[in-house]
Design a protein around this motif. Structure first.
Motif, PDB file in Angstrom:
ATOM      1  N   HIS A  10       1.044  -1.578   0.213  1.00  0.00           N
ATOM      2  CA  HIS A  10      -0.118   0.215  -0.021  1.00  0.00           C
ATOM      3  C   HIS A  10       0.739   1.568   0.032  1.00  0.00           C
ATOM      4  O   HIS A  10       0.596   1.907  -0.528  1.00  0.00           O
ATOM      5  CB  HIS A  10      -1.069  -0.201   1.069  1.00  0.00           C
ATOM      6  CG  HIS A  10      -2.599  -1.134   1.086  1.00  0.00           C
ATOM      7  ND1 HIS A  10      -3.172  -0.244   0.526  1.00  0.00           N
ATOM      8  CD2 HIS A  10      -2.099  -2.125   1.703  1.00  0.00           C
ATOM      9  CE1 HIS A  10      -4.320  -1.814   0.263  1.00  0.00           C
ATOM     10  NE2 HIS A  10      -3.441  -2.849   0.811  1.00  0.00           N
ATOM     11  N   PHE A  11       2.187   1.400   0.099  1.00  0.00           N
ATOM     12  CA  PHE A  11       3.105   2.362   0.682  1.00  0.00           C
ATOM     13  C   PHE A  11       4.056   2.422  -0.776  1.00  0.00           C
ATOM     14  O   PHE A  11       4.552   3.258  -0.964  1.00  0.00           O
ATOM     15  CB  PHE A  11       3.032   2.170   1.565  1.00  0.00           C
ATOM     16  CG  PHE A  11       2.536   2.665   3.072  1.00  0.00           C
ATOM     17  CD1 PHE A  11       2.191   3.966   3.265  1.00  0.00           C
ATOM     18  CD2 PHE A  11       1.953   2.164   3.590  1.00  0.00           C
ATOM     19  CE1 PHE A  11       1.727   4.222   3.894  1.00  0.00           C
ATOM     20  CE2 PHE A  11       0.945   2.273   4.366  1.00  0.00           C
ATOM     21  CZ  PHE A  11       0.927   3.993   4.926  1.00  0.00           C
ATOM     22  N   SER A  12       4.035   1.433  -1.664  1.00  0.00           N
ATOM     23  CA  SER A  12       4.789   1.544  -2.712  1.00  0.00           C
ATOM     24  C   SER A  12       5.146   2.075  -3.600  1.00  0.00           C
ATOM     25  O   SER A  12       5.737   2.950  -4.309  1.00  0.00           O
ATOM     26  CB  SER A  12       4.861   0.017  -3.390  1.00  0.00           C
ATOM     27  OG  SER A  12       3.522  -0.455  -4.097  1.00  0.00           O
ATOM     28  N   HIS A  13       3.470   2.972  -3.684  1.00  0.00           N
ATOM     29  CA  HIS A  13       3.566   3.874  -4.449  1.00  0.00           C
ATOM     30  C   HIS A  13       3.793   5.089  -4.334  1.00  0.00           C
ATOM     31  O   HIS A  13       3.465   6.821  -5.099  1.00  0.00           O
ATOM     32  CB  HIS A  13       1.953   4.266  -5.432  1.00  0.00           C
ATOM     33  CG  HIS A  13       1.456   3.381  -5.695  1.00  0.00           C
ATOM     34  ND1 HIS A  13       2.655   2.642  -6.677  1.00  0.00           N
ATOM     35  CD2 HIS A  13       1.076   1.766  -5.713  1.00  0.00           C
ATOM     36  CE1 HIS A  13       2.394   1.706  -7.337  1.00  0.00           C
ATOM     37  NE2 HIS A  13       1.200   0.775  -6.792  1.00  0.00           N
ATOM     38  N   LEU A  14       4.077   5.676  -2.512  1.00  0.00           N
ATOM     39  CA  LEU A  14       4.408   7.108  -1.999  1.00  0.00           C
ATOM     40  C   LEU A  14       5.876   7.462  -2.753  1.00  0.00           C
ATOM     41  O   LEU A  14       6.880   6.362  -2.518  1.00  0.00           O
ATOM     42  CB  LEU A  14       4.158   6.394  -0.495  1.00  0.00           C
ATOM     43  CG  LEU A  14       4.585   7.979   0.603  1.00  0.00           C
ATOM     44  CD1 LEU A  14       3.372   8.905   0.580  1.00  0.00           C
ATOM     45  CD2 LEU A  14       4.092   7.152   2.138  1.00  0.00           C
ATOM     46  N   ASP A  15       5.949   8.651  -2.822  1.00  0.00           N
ATOM     47  CA  ASP A  15       6.954   9.275  -3.347  1.00  0.00           C
ATOM     48  C   ASP A  15       7.913   9.568  -2.135  1.00  0.00           C
ATOM     49  O   ASP A  15       8.010  10.489  -1.255  1.00  0.00           O
ATOM     50  CB  ASP A  15       6.508  10.542  -3.671  1.00  0.00           C
ATOM     51  CG  ASP A  15       6.139  11.181  -5.249  1.00  0.00           C
ATOM     52  OD1 ASP A  15       5.913   9.182  -6.007  1.00  0.00           O
ATOM     53  OD2 ASP A  15       6.088  11.456  -5.697  1.00  0.00           O
ATOM     54  N   ASP A  16       9.272   8.942  -2.159  1.00  0.00           N
ATOM     55  CA  ASP A  16      10.059   9.140  -0.765  1.00  0.00           C
ATOM     56  C   ASP A  16      11.377  10.648  -1.357  1.00  0.00           C
ATOM     57  O   ASP A  16      11.414  10.683  -2.204  1.00  0.00           O
ATOM     58  CB  ASP A  16      11.198   8.161  -1.062  1.00  0.00           C
ATOM     59  CG  ASP A  16      12.151   8.143  -0.226  1.00  0.00           C
ATOM     60  OD1 ASP A  16      12.518   8.669   0.618  1.00  0.00           O
ATOM     61  OD2 ASP A  16      12.942   6.314   0.165  1.00  0.00           O
ATOM     62  N   PRO A  17      10.302  11.407  -0.364  1.00  0.00           N
ATOM     63  CA  PRO A  17      10.862  12.728  -0.467  1.00  0.00           C
ATOM     64  C   PRO A  17      12.601  12.864   0.221  1.00  0.00           C
ATOM     65  O   PRO A  17      13.283  14.244  -0.545  1.00  0.00           O
ATOM     66  CB  PRO A  17      10.398  13.225   0.844  1.00  0.00           C
ATOM     67  CG  PRO A  17      10.080  12.036   1.816  1.00  0.00           C
ATOM     68  CD  PRO A  17       9.914  10.713   1.441  1.00  0.00           C
ATOM     69  N   ARG A  18      13.552  12.037  -0.042  1.00  0.00           N
ATOM     70  CA  ARG A  18      14.567  11.789   0.622  1.00  0.00           C
ATOM     71  C   ARG A  18      15.603  12.010  -1.528  1.00  0.00           C
ATOM     72  O   ARG A  18      15.283  11.315  -1.948  1.00  0.00           O
ATOM     73  CB  ARG A  18      14.872  10.848   1.374  1.00  0.00           C
ATOM     74  CG  ARG A  18      14.610  10.782   2.689  1.00  0.00           C
ATOM     75  CD  ARG A  18      14.250   9.536   3.387  1.00  0.00           C
ATOM     76  NE  ARG A  18      14.078   8.545   2.262  1.00  0.00           N
ATOM     77  CZ  ARG A  18      14.729   6.993   3.091  1.00  0.00           C
ATOM     78  NH1 ARG A  18      15.458   6.858   3.377  1.00  0.00           N
ATOM     79  NH2 ARG A  18      14.121   6.356   2.200  1.00  0.00           N
ATOM     80  N   VAL A  19      16.592  11.970  -0.868  1.00  0.00           N
ATOM     81  CA  VAL A  19      18.254  11.978  -1.917  1.00  0.00           C
ATOM     82  C   VAL A  19      18.454  10.835  -1.963  1.00  0.00           C
ATOM     83  O   VAL A  19      18.759  10.461  -1.023  1.00  0.00           O
ATOM     84  CB  VAL A  19      18.554  13.438  -1.574  1.00  0.00           C
ATOM     85  CG1 VAL A  19      19.665  13.180  -2.780  1.00  0.00           C
ATOM     86  CG2 VAL A  19      18.366  14.627  -1.613  1.00  0.00           C
ATOM     87  N   HIS A  81       9.436  16.036   5.431  1.00  0.00           N
ATOM     88  CA  HIS A  81       9.402  16.199   3.716  1.00  0.00           C
ATOM     89  C   HIS A  81       8.463  15.658   3.412  1.00  0.00           C
ATOM     90  O   HIS A  81       8.106  15.589   2.277  1.00  0.00           O
ATOM     91  CB  HIS A  81      11.072  16.006   3.753  1.00  0.00           C
ATOM     92  CG  HIS A  81      11.859  16.576   3.865  1.00  0.00           C
ATOM     93  ND1 HIS A  81      12.581  16.310   5.547  1.00  0.00           N
ATOM     94  CD2 HIS A  81      12.439  17.619   3.428  1.00  0.00           C
ATOM     95  CE1 HIS A  81      13.333  17.630   5.273  1.00  0.00           C
ATOM     96  NE2 HIS A  81      13.145  17.929   4.376  1.00  0.00           N
ATOM     97  N   LEU A  82       7.789  14.742   4.247  1.00  0.00           N
ATOM     98  CA  LEU A  82       6.225  13.252   3.055  1.00  0.00           C
ATOM     99  C   LEU A  82       5.521  14.439   3.132  1.00  0.00           C
ATOM    100  O   LEU A  82       4.828  15.245   3.962  1.00  0.00           O
ATOM    101  CB  LEU A  82       7.054  11.765   4.463  1.00  0.00           C
ATOM    102  CG  LEU A  82       6.104  10.679   4.035  1.00  0.00           C
ATOM    103  CD1 LEU A  82       6.704  10.569   2.523  1.00  0.00           C
ATOM    104  CD2 LEU A  82       5.594   9.903   4.722  1.00  0.00           C
ATOM    105  N   CYS A  83       4.673  13.790   2.263  1.00  0.00           N
ATOM    106  CA  CYS A  83       3.197  14.117   1.736  1.00  0.00           C
ATOM    107  C   CYS A  83       2.244  13.823   2.954  1.00  0.00           C
ATOM    108  O   CYS A  83       1.555  12.430   2.400  1.00  0.00           O
ATOM    109  CB  CYS A  83       3.056  14.107   0.439  1.00  0.00           C
ATOM    110  SG  CYS A  83       1.171  15.186   0.027  1.00  0.00           S
TER     111      CYS A  83
END
Length: 99
Positions: A10-19, A81-83
């Motif tokens: 369920h979280f695989s599509h979450l954009d990772d905000p980290r460099v 940093h996460l939405c």
């Protein structure tokens, strides 16, 4: 229960905000530890880190943990940093899949 009802699913599509070059912990590891800790009463980043370390052997059974349990600073930076809306949507979908 649905076959794809894991936190990772369920979280695989979450954009990772980290460099990318600064990622020492996987997104799924951070989120899984945080959700488990919060469900068990952890209410700040230090408590989440403490919970993760106390349950590290258990987490190693199903998480990657390439660099162990993240520090409280890592948890805090990651979530700052996460939405929030994206996280909320993933969380709601996961909870609905297991209820």
């Amino acid at each position: 229960m649905e076959k794809n009802n894991t936190i990772a699913d369920h979280f695989s599509h979450l954009d990772d905000p980290r460099v990318e070059r600064h990622r020492r912990h996987t997104l799924v590891d951070i989120i899984t530890i945080t959700i488990c800790a919060a469900l068990c009463g952890a209410d700040d980043w230090v408590a989440i880190e403490r919970f993760g370390k106390a349950k590290e052997a258990w987490f190693q059974g199903f998480l990657e943990l390439p660099n162990g349990i993240p520090s409280h600073d890592t948890f805090g930076r990651f979530f700052s940093h996460l939405c929030p809306r994206s996280f909320q949507n993933c969380f709601i979908q996961w909870v609905q899949s297991i209820t």
